[in-house]
Design an enzyme around this catalytic site. Structure first.
Site, mmCIF file in Angstrom:
data_model
loop_
_atom_site.group_PDB
_atom_site.id
_atom_site.type_symbol
_atom_site.label_atom_id
_atom_site.label_comp_id
_atom_site.label_asym_id
_atom_site.label_seq_id
_atom_site.Cartn_x
_atom_site.Cartn_y
_atom_site.Cartn_z
ATOM 1 N N LYS A 165 0.947 2.398 -6.866
ATOM 2 C CA LYS A 165 0.342 1.521 -7.880
ATOM 3 C C LYS A 165 -0.766 2.245 -8.656
ATOM 4 O O LYS A 165 -0.785 2.233 -9.884
ATOM 5 C CB LYS A 165 -0.254 0.257 -7.222
ATOM 6 C CG LYS A 165 0.740 -0.574 -6.447
ATOM 7 C CD LYS A 165 0.092 -1.810 -5.860
ATOM 8 C CE LYS A 165 -1.030 -1.527 -4.887
ATOM 9 N NZ LYS A 165 -0.603 -0.817 -3.668
ATOM 10 N N GLU A 202 -7.061 -2.874 -7.671
ATOM 11 C CA GLU A 202 -7.374 -3.652 -6.462
ATOM 12 C C GLU A 202 -7.655 -5.123 -6.781
ATOM 13 O O GLU A 202 -8.597 -5.722 -6.250
ATOM 14 C CB GLU A 202 -8.569 -3.039 -5.706
ATOM 15 C CG GLU A 202 -8.470 -1.559 -5.455
ATOM 16 C CD GLU A 202 -7.359 -1.156 -4.486
ATOM 17 O OE1 GLU A 202 -6.831 -2.037 -3.777
ATOM 18 O OE2 GLU A 202 -7.013 0.023 -4.475
ATOM 19 N N HIS A 234 10.874 -3.795 9.659
ATOM 20 C CA HIS A 234 9.975 -3.126 10.613
ATOM 21 C C HIS A 234 8.526 -3.596 10.532
ATOM 22 O O HIS A 234 7.690 -3.184 11.329
ATOM 23 C CB HIS A 234 10.068 -1.601 10.416
ATOM 24 C CG HIS A 234 11.400 -1.065 10.831
ATOM 25 N ND1 HIS A 234 12.268 -0.420 9.964
ATOM 26 C CD2 HIS A 234 12.046 -1.143 12.029
ATOM 27 C CE1 HIS A 234 13.372 -0.101 10.618
ATOM 28 N NE2 HIS A 234 13.268 -0.523 11.862
ATOM 29 N N MET A 236 0.841 -1.202 0.000
ATOM 30 C CA MET A 236 0.000 0.000 0.000
ATOM 31 C C MET A 236 0.873 1.249 0.000
ATOM 32 O O MET A 236 1.981 1.248 0.555
ATOM 33 C CB MET A 236 -0.917 0.017 1.240
ATOM 34 C CG MET A 236 -2.306 -0.518 0.945
ATOM 35 S SD MET A 236 -3.398 -0.438 2.376
ATOM 36 C CE MET A 236 -4.109 1.195 2.203
#
Ligand code: ADP
Ligand code: MG
Length: 190
Positions: A17, A84, A174, A13
């Site tokens: 894109k 999506e 992370h 995310m």
């Protein structure tokens, strides 16, 4: 007319894109191609009837729930654009094969991994048959290139759709998956 094929834009995310997808649409329309754009009806975060980037760029799009609905638009389109695609399952792959057979060009964008860090199998499979562009985000912790979607707040009612309040891009070091187990219907997406 355009040569048949599939182009895939994937990544985590906030990796750009949708921004890249909208650029591609503008390029193809400038080349005189008939482009039809679609999004999954589940994604109504910014709009139910437009593909919208996090930076605010948008393009009208038809909401669909199954990949098979794309065949209703084949005659009117040289290029079918779908954002999506992680929300669709394995049917999306079969649909891409059939659209290629019908001489169409597909541009698909979506997450390559879910918030548990697992690949979406149909997106992974598409990578090997498509011209693939893997986008990178910026890790919200260290600023290095990010390839994971990190959930910032607990998952409620298995509602997987969210925006900047719920998710951020992180590098592998992370990234932490949610403590909640992955819902069955997501596993079934394969
Ligand atoms: P994607 O479709 O991969 O989620 P978009 O193309 O919609 O990404 O948006 C990417 C852009 O979002 C970045 O270029 C940046 O301007 C913006 N962005 C990055 N991180 C955030 C964030 N945490 N919240 C809102 N916007 C962001
Ligand atoms: Mg997007």
């Amino acid at each position: 007319m355009v040569e048949a094929g599939v182009e895939l834009i994937c990544g985590c995310m906030f990796s750009g894109k949708t921004t890249r997808l909208l650029q591609r649409v503008a390029e193809l329309q400038a080349a005189g191609l008939r482009v039809s754009s679609f999004k999954h009806a589940l994604d109504d975060r910014y709009s139910a009837t437009a593909i919208v980037s996090h930076a605010g760029a948008s393009l009208p799009a038809i909401p669909i729930r199954t990949p098979g609905e794309l065949f209703n638009y084949v005659e009117a389109s040289d290029v079918l654009v779908v954002d999506e695609i992680h929300f669709f399952g394995a049917d999306f792959l079969a649909t891409c094969h059939r659209l290629i057979q019908q001489g169409r060009y597909v541009i698909a964008a979506g997450l390559d991994r879910d918030m548990w860090g697992d690949e979406f199998p149909h997106v992974r499979a598409l990578m090997s048959m498509a011209h693939t562009l893997v986008m990178q985000g910026v890790c919200a912790v260290c600023g290095l290139p990010a390839n994971r979607t990190h959930r910032k707040v607990p998952l409620l009612n298995n509602d997987l759709v969210g925006g900047p309040d719920e998710f951020e891009a992180r590098c592998e070091e992370h990234f932490r998956p949610p403590t909640a187990p992955k819902p069955e219907h997501i596993m079934g997406l394969a």
